[in-house]
Design an enzyme around this catalytic site. Structure first.
Site, PDB file in Angstrom:
ATOM      1  N   ASP A 104       0.835  -1.211   0.000  1.00  0.00           N
ATOM      2  CA  ASP A 104       0.000   0.000   0.000  1.00  0.00           C
ATOM      3  C   ASP A 104       0.868   1.258   0.000  1.00  0.00           C
ATOM      4  OD1 ASP A 104      -1.897  -1.946   0.464  1.00  0.00           O
ATOM      5  OD2 ASP A 104      -2.917  -0.823   2.025  1.00  0.00           O
ATOM      6  N   GLU A 113     -11.859  -0.618   1.300  1.00  0.00           N
ATOM      7  CA  GLU A 113     -10.518  -0.264   1.764  1.00  0.00           C
ATOM      8  C   GLU A 113     -10.021   1.049   1.160  1.00  0.00           C
ATOM      9  OE1 GLU A 113      -8.550  -3.488   3.497  1.00  0.00           O
ATOM     10  OE2 GLU A 113      -8.484  -4.470   1.551  1.00  0.00           O
TER      11      GLU A 113
END
Ligand code: FRU
Length: 432
Positions: free
Chosen positions: A50, A272
């Protein structure tokens, strides 16, 4: 409201419904080209997943000393990829051309909250840096826990590197917990009935009127015996939401919970890394989600999903009718994940990380069936090609790709050949 029979009061939240999600499918507008490994990873010593760019208040990538900067979750590349979430560490990288990146180092050396730190965002404000992150577990815990709080590190600065080149991000940082779930609008861990629990991924957002918010990933409480999802207990475990908190004073260190912007009760468990792009008065809300976090009876994908509304509080409608903006091809369904979109004038640019390639089993769970060597070989662990997406009202279309990890600034023009960045893909199929 979470559908007609949703559990919530009509507090202004929008719903992603089963009717919307029933329409999800790959088509010629939303499938990314196959990704092949780049000649070099972002950093050969690290798994990188990420990622977010250091951003100015208006959401665009910041430029400091001629560099743009990204912060990423990282772990040693010696580690089995599936273990990386347990030791995630924030590191920063910088680049003068937005294409080749130097490793800056750890963002924090000590004092961070949680036993590891998960995704967030980083605000650049006149040389000051605010890092919003997820504190997962508690520092020094003997056994890893999955508790999550939204944390802030303030007091950091960014300045030119010692030799005048690059940038240094330095403390001292002051870490604090900014937000915890209230148990009413936002589920607490002990209320969770699902396979995963979420209260994480803070994303700083400043609206056009200067009002300051944090978006985050959460879950809506759905008590046992509730009549949500027609009383179907299995579907009720799927209760993902996009949460929001407001800073009444505009102070980027002081936020209060507000009702969620959107939830997906009976549809999906994990929305998310929520984030917003505002264009011409339309609010585009994006989330990433997984194939395996959709409720029974819904065929979803590891994909970027988007919703649009005329105002920050909604009402949000899924882009393209169903919500899917881009996904991986059927023969590499887990090749990229954790997408982040930003505005580039006529297009959206979407970054993500290179996840499992050369892998087309139906579920990521099967990664564990591979030998350790194969798990290592098939994990990308670096940035994926940036995807160019056209946006026309409430419809989107993939236009092409740029190189792995290419992060152009707004003033930079993009190559006329929309697939210029796919050249290193060895001429593989562009769709499917
Ligand atoms: C998405 C994600 C984030 C979380 C991180 C942990 O890829 O699940 O929500 O912060 O991974 O590694």
């Amino acid at each position: 409201m979470s559908g007609d029979d949703g559990p919530n009061a009509p507090d202004g939240r929008s719903a992603w419904t089963r009717d919307h999600a029933a329409e999800l499918r790959r088509d010629e507008t939303n499938v990314t080209p196959i990704i092949y490994p780049p000649s070099e990873r972002l950093d050969e010593d690290l798994h990188v997943w990420d990622t977010w760019w250091l951003r100015d208040r208006d959401g665009s990538p910041a430029e400091v000393n001629g560099c743009r900067v990204i912060v990423a979750l990282t772990a040693s590349s010696d580690l089995l990829p599936g273990k990386r979430h347990d030791v995630a560490t924030l590191r920063y990288f910088y680049s003068t051309d937005g294409k080749s990146w130097e490793t800056g180092g750890r963002v924090f050396e000590a004092g961070m909250l949680g036993s590891r730190q998960w995704a967030g965002s980083a605000l650049h404000d006149d040389g000051d840096v605010y890092v919003y992150y997820t504190a997962a577990g508690t520092a020094d815990e003997a056994d890893l826990s999955y508790s999550q709080r939204i944390a802030l590190a303030e007091g950091g600065t960014i300045s030119p590197g010692d030799d005048g080149d690059g940038v240094d991000i330095d403390g001292p940082w002051d870490h604090s917990v900014l937000l915890e779930p209230d148990g009413e609008r936002y589920e607490r861990e002990e209320q969770s009935r699902g396979m995963t629990y979420t209260f994480r991924d803070p994303w700083f957002f400043e609206d056009e009127d200067g009002a300051t918010y944090l978006l985050f990933e959460a879950n809506t409480p759905v008590p046992e015996g509730s009549d949500a999802c027609g009383g179907d207990a299995a579907q009720q475990e799927f209760n993902g939401s996009v949460g929001i908190a407001h800073s009444p004073t505009g102070d980027p260190t002081d936020f209060e919970l507000r009702p969620p912007l959107l939830d997906a009760v009976c549809v999906n468990q994990e929305l998310e890394r929520p984030h917003l792009v505002v264009r011409d008065g339309t609010y585009y809300l994006f989330v990433s989600s997984h194939h395996h976090t959709f409720a029974p009876g819904i065929e979803g994908y590891d994909a970027l999903y988007g919703f649009a509304a005329d105002g920050l509080r909604g009402e949000y409608e899924p882009l393209n009718g169903h919500g899917m903006v881009l996904t991986n091809p059927a023969n590499a369904p887990f090749q990229a994940y954790s997408w982040l979109a930003y505005d580039h004038g006529d297009e959206l640019l979407v970054t993500s990380f290179f996840n499992y390639f050369d892998y087309d089993r139906p579920s990521m769970d099967d990664v564990a069936l591979l030998s350790e060597d194969e798990q290592m070989r098939r994990f990308g662990g670096t940035l994926a090609p940036t995807v160019r997406v056209g946006l026309d009202g409430r419809e989107t279309r993939i236009l092409g790709t740029l190189d792995h990890g290419h992060l152009p600034l707004a003033r930079e023009s993009l190559p006329a050949d929309p697939f210029a960045g796919a050249d290193d893909a060895g001429g593989g199929p562009r769709y499917y």
